[in-house]
Design a protein around this motif. Sequence first.
Motif, PDB file in Angstrom:
ATOM      1  N   ASN A   2     -34.337  19.968  92.805  1.00  0.00           N
ATOM      2  CA  ASN A   2     -33.948  18.583  93.065  1.00  0.00           C
ATOM      3  C   ASN A   2     -32.901  18.074  92.077  1.00  0.00           C
ATOM      4  O   ASN A   2     -32.467  16.924  92.163  1.00  0.00           O
ATOM      5  CB  ASN A   2     -35.172  17.663  93.047  1.00  0.00           C
ATOM      6  N   THR A   3     -32.445  18.973  91.182  1.00  0.00           N
ATOM      7  CA  THR A   3     -31.382  18.598  90.231  1.00  0.00           C
ATOM      8  C   THR A   3     -30.080  19.352  90.493  1.00  0.00           C
ATOM      9  O   THR A   3     -29.115  19.180  89.741  1.00  0.00           O
ATOM     10  CB  THR A   3     -31.824  18.876  88.782  1.00  0.00           C
ATOM     11  N   ILE A   4     -30.049  20.174  91.533  1.00  0.00           N
ATOM     12  CA  ILE A   4     -28.922  21.093  91.713  1.00  0.00           C
ATOM     13  C   ILE A   4     -27.620  20.373  92.033  1.00  0.00           C
ATOM     14  O   ILE A   4     -26.531  20.897  91.804  1.00  0.00           O
ATOM     15  CB  ILE A   4     -29.251  22.133  92.807  1.00  0.00           C
ATOM     16  N   THR A   5     -27.699  19.139  92.523  1.00  0.00           N
ATOM     17  CA  THR A   5     -26.491  18.374  92.846  1.00  0.00           C
ATOM     18  C   THR A   5     -25.875  17.703  91.625  1.00  0.00           C
ATOM     19  O   THR A   5     -24.852  17.026  91.736  1.00  0.00           O
ATOM     20  CB  THR A   5     -26.808  17.292  93.889  1.00  0.00           C
ATOM     21  N   GLY A   6     -26.492  17.894  90.458  1.00  0.00           N
ATOM     22  CA  GLY A   6     -26.003  17.220  89.258  1.00  0.00           C
ATOM     23  C   GLY A   6     -26.590  15.844  89.074  1.00  0.00           C
ATOM     24  O   GLY A   6     -26.196  15.098  88.179  1.00  0.00           O
ATOM     25  N   GLU A   7     -27.556  15.524  89.916  1.00  0.00           N
ATOM     26  CA  GLU A   7     -28.259  14.241  89.845  1.00  0.00           C
ATOM     27  C   GLU A   7     -29.760  14.494  89.879  1.00  0.00           C
ATOM     28  O   GLU A   7     -30.191  15.632  89.948  1.00  0.00           O
ATOM     29  CB  GLU A   7     -27.810  13.354  91.014  1.00  0.00           C
ATOM     30  N   GLY A   8     -30.550  13.414  89.839  1.00  0.00           N
ATOM     31  CA  GLY A   8     -31.996  13.580  89.867  1.00  0.00           C
ATOM     32  C   GLY A   8     -32.592  13.577  88.464  1.00  0.00           C
ATOM     33  O   GLY A   8     -31.920  13.247  87.479  1.00  0.00           O
ATOM     34  N   PRO A   9     -33.873  13.984  88.354  1.00  0.00           N
ATOM     35  CA  PRO A   9     -34.593  13.903  87.070  1.00  0.00           C
ATOM     36  C   PRO A   9     -34.222  15.050  86.128  1.00  0.00           C
ATOM     37  O   PRO A   9     -35.071  15.856  85.733  1.00  0.00           O
ATOM     38  CB  PRO A   9     -36.057  13.969  87.501  1.00  0.00           C
ATOM     39  N   ILE A  10     -32.968  15.120  85.750  1.00  0.00           N
ATOM     40  CA  ILE A  10     -32.497  16.266  84.968  1.00  0.00           C
ATOM     41  C   ILE A  10     -33.112  16.279  83.573  1.00  0.00           C
ATOM     42  O   ILE A  10     -33.688  17.291  83.138  1.00  0.00           O
ATOM     43  CB  ILE A  10     -30.958  16.275  84.901  1.00  0.00           C
ATOM     44  N   ALA A  11     -33.012  15.181  82.862  1.00  0.00           N
ATOM     45  CA  ALA A  11     -33.525  15.154  81.487  1.00  0.00           C
ATOM     46  C   ALA A  11     -35.030  15.408  81.458  1.00  0.00           C
ATOM     47  O   ALA A  11     -35.527  16.164  80.615  1.00  0.00           O
ATOM     48  CB  ALA A  11     -33.192  13.825  80.830  1.00  0.00           C
ATOM     49  N   ASP A  12     -35.760  14.796  82.379  1.00  0.00           N
ATOM     50  CA  ASP A  12     -37.214  14.959  82.391  1.00  0.00           C
ATOM     51  C   ASP A  12     -37.615  16.412  82.638  1.00  0.00           C
ATOM     52  O   ASP A  12     -38.567  16.917  82.035  1.00  0.00           O
ATOM     53  CB  ASP A  12     -37.838  14.069  83.473  1.00  0.00           C
ATOM     54  N   THR A  13     -36.905  17.095  83.522  1.00  0.00           N
ATOM     55  CA  THR A  13     -37.259  18.484  83.831  1.00  0.00           C
ATOM     56  C   THR A  13     -36.722  19.451  82.780  1.00  0.00           C
ATOM     57  O   THR A  13     -37.361  20.471  82.497  1.00  0.00           O
ATOM     58  CB  THR A  13     -36.767  18.857  85.237  1.00  0.00           C
ATOM     59  N   VAL A  14     -35.587  19.150  82.194  1.00  0.00           N
ATOM     60  CA  VAL A  14     -35.126  19.945  81.054  1.00  0.00           C
ATOM     61  C   VAL A  14     -36.159  19.889  79.929  1.00  0.00           C
ATOM     62  O   VAL A  14     -36.437  20.895  79.270  1.00  0.00           O
ATOM     63  CB  VAL A  14     -33.752  19.454  80.559  1.00  0.00           C
ATOM     64  N   ALA A  15     -36.752  18.721  79.742  1.00  0.00           N
ATOM     65  CA  ALA A  15     -37.745  18.555  78.674  1.00  0.00           C
ATOM     66  C   ALA A  15     -38.952  19.461  78.893  1.00  0.00           C
ATOM     67  O   ALA A  15     -39.540  19.962  77.930  1.00  0.00           O
ATOM     68  CB  ALA A  15     -38.180  17.097  78.592  1.00  0.00           C
ATOM     69  N   LYS A  16     -39.319  19.692  80.158  1.00  0.00           N
ATOM     70  CA  LYS A  16     -40.468  20.566  80.434  1.00  0.00           C
ATOM     71  C   LYS A  16     -40.185  21.989  79.968  1.00  0.00           C
ATOM     72  O   LYS A  16     -41.070  22.660  79.432  1.00  0.00           O
ATOM     73  CB  LYS A  16     -40.783  20.552  81.934  1.00  0.00           C
ATOM     74  N   ILE A  17     -38.972  22.459  80.188  1.00  0.00           N
ATOM     75  CA  ILE A  17     -38.606  23.803  79.748  1.00  0.00           C
ATOM     76  C   ILE A  17     -38.433  23.842  78.234  1.00  0.00           C
ATOM     77  O   ILE A  17     -38.892  24.763  77.556  1.00  0.00           O
ATOM     78  CB  ILE A  17     -37.322  24.266  80.454  1.00  0.00           C
ATOM     79  N   ALA A  18     -37.771  22.836  77.700  1.00  0.00           N
ATOM     80  CA  ALA A  18     -37.499  22.815  76.258  1.00  0.00           C
ATOM     81  C   ALA A  18     -38.782  22.776  75.437  1.00  0.00           C
ATOM     82  O   ALA A  18     -38.807  23.255  74.295  1.00  0.00           O
ATOM     83  CB  ALA A  18     -36.614  21.616  75.920  1.00  0.00           C
ATOM     84  N   ALA A  19     -39.847  22.225  76.011  1.00  0.00           N
ATOM     85  CA  ALA A  19     -41.122  22.138  75.293  1.00  0.00           C
ATOM     86  C   ALA A  19     -41.901  23.441  75.313  1.00  0.00           C
ATOM     87  O   ALA A  19     -42.931  23.561  74.628  1.00  0.00           O
ATOM     88  CB  ALA A  19     -41.979  21.023  75.903  1.00  0.00           C
ATOM     89  N   ASP A  20     -41.429  24.428  76.068  1.00  0.00           N
ATOM     90  CA  ASP A  20     -42.128  25.697  76.205  1.00  0.00           C
ATOM     91  C   ASP A  20     -41.493  26.733  75.287  1.00  0.00           C
ATOM     92  O   ASP A  20     -40.374  27.195  75.533  1.00  0.00           O
ATOM     93  CB  ASP A  20     -42.038  26.164  77.660  1.00  0.00           C
ATOM     94  N   PRO A  21     -42.152  27.148  74.219  1.00  0.00           N
ATOM     95  CA  PRO A  21     -41.547  28.086  73.265  1.00  0.00           C
ATOM     96  C   PRO A  21     -41.332  29.489  73.828  1.00  0.00           C
ATOM     97  O   PRO A  21     -40.723  30.327  73.154  1.00  0.00           O
ATOM     98  CB  PRO A  21     -42.540  28.092  72.092  1.00  0.00           C
ATOM     99  N   PHE A  22     -41.820  29.761  75.034  1.00  0.00           N
ATOM    100  CA  PHE A  22     -41.532  31.049  75.672  1.00  0.00           C
ATOM    101  C   PHE A  22     -40.029  31.234  75.851  1.00  0.00           C
ATOM    102  O   PHE A  22     -39.523  32.350  75.766  1.00  0.00           O
ATOM    103  CB  PHE A  22     -42.228  31.100  77.042  1.00  0.00           C
ATOM    104  N   PHE A  23     -39.323  30.120  76.080  1.00  0.00           N
ATOM    105  CA  PHE A  23     -37.894  30.181  76.362  1.00  0.00           C
ATOM    106  C   PHE A  23     -37.076  29.889  75.108  1.00  0.00           C
ATOM    107  O   PHE A  23     -37.274  28.882  74.441  1.00  0.00           O
ATOM    108  CB  PHE A  23     -37.520  29.174  77.455  1.00  0.00           C
ATOM    109  N   GLY A  24     -36.137  30.795  74.844  1.00  0.00           N
ATOM    110  CA  GLY A  24     -35.218  30.576  73.739  1.00  0.00           C
ATOM    111  C   GLY A  24     -33.930  29.923  74.174  1.00  0.00           C
ATOM    112  O   GLY A  24     -33.116  29.507  73.337  1.00  0.00           O
ATOM    113  N   ALA A  25     -33.730  29.824  75.495  1.00  0.00           N
ATOM    114  CA  ALA A  25     -32.487  29.255  76.016  1.00  0.00           C
ATOM    115  C   ALA A  25     -32.740  28.657  77.390  1.00  0.00           C
ATOM    116  O   ALA A  25     -33.680  29.034  78.094  1.00  0.00           O
ATOM    117  CB  ALA A  25     -31.396  30.324  76.100  1.00  0.00           C
ATOM    118  N   ILE A  26     -31.872  27.725  77.769  1.00  0.00           N
ATOM    119  CA  ILE A  26     -31.930  27.101  79.083  1.00  0.00           C
ATOM    120  C   ILE A  26     -30.525  27.088  79.667  1.00  0.00           C
ATOM    121  O   ILE A  26     -29.547  26.840  78.951  1.00  0.00           O
ATOM    122  CB  ILE A  26     -32.502  25.664  78.998  1.00  0.00           C
ATOM    123  N   GLU A  27     -30.428  27.390  80.953  1.00  0.00           N
ATOM    124  CA  GLU A  27     -29.143  27.392  81.646  1.00  0.00           C
ATOM    125  C   GLU A  27     -29.083  26.158  82.540  1.00  0.00           C
ATOM    126  O   GLU A  27     -29.840  26.041  83.502  1.00  0.00           O
ATOM    127  CB  GLU A  27     -28.993  28.674  82.463  1.00  0.00           C
TER     128      GLU A  27
END
Length: 305
Positions: free
Chosen positions: A21-46
Amino acid sequence: MDKHWANYCTISIVHFMAFPNTITGEGPIADTVAKIAADPFFGAIEIGWIKDPAERAKVKQIVETAHIQVGHGAQSALLLGKLNLNSLDDGERMQAVEQLYRNVDEAKEMGAARVAFLSGADPGDAERPQALEALRKSVKQVAAYAKEKGIALTLETFDRSIDKKALIGPSTLAAEFCQSIRLDYPDFGLMYDLSHMPLLYETPATSLSPLKDCLVHIHVGNCVLDPQTPGYGDMHPRFGWPGGSNDVPELTEFLRGLFKIGYLKENTAERPWIGFEVKPQSADESSEMVIANAKRVWQEAWSRA
């Protein structure tokens, strides 16, 4: 593999695929980025394009606070805009080039070191040589612009005949194209996706060997080859999807191939990225469950590799 993957690579995830739901460059981008950023399994996000400057500022704050690396994917901007970097119409070609200029600017703003993109459609045998020259011209134009910003370019290979039907393309051709760009831009590189390997009718043996000197990024995910099966084509369903091509055994074999060509090796100065590219296929599949699926499959495949 007995040692932890962090000794060999950095695990990333394509944000705008995991949260479509963020692929158009709109939508809840920051909120969903935060979900990934809070997970230490990931060292990077694209991440992809983010149209709202205020939302970009929120995302930048999140990734800086979480101490997570950032990559930028321009594929969605090109695909949704129906833009073609190898169009034989120079006006159309320049529209795609100018979009990539904007992606480079966003990547710089967000602290990314690379911008990933894809070629335009394959025009067929007769016009393929001219299309390759057009693509070469476009890539060098964008690479020159990106160099001024301290950004490198990554060309992702896609299927030739099933879904995206892209010019680049089969691994042997992709490697030849990469080497021609590297004559002027040595930091240019290729991305290969396990999801695209069956769509290209390739295997780890036939794909990774020709690409070994050009690879700078890897994606892992799934695809469907049967036109009668839900998720057909390059839809990036979860691992284990009914009728899908990839699960633990295929990822295990792919990882062994990456070790064989030297993409994965211990204690390198800069650990190469391997990114999950998976997408929920319906409202019955949450992003969180699809991400958990990918993490479990990765852990099992790594233990076998």
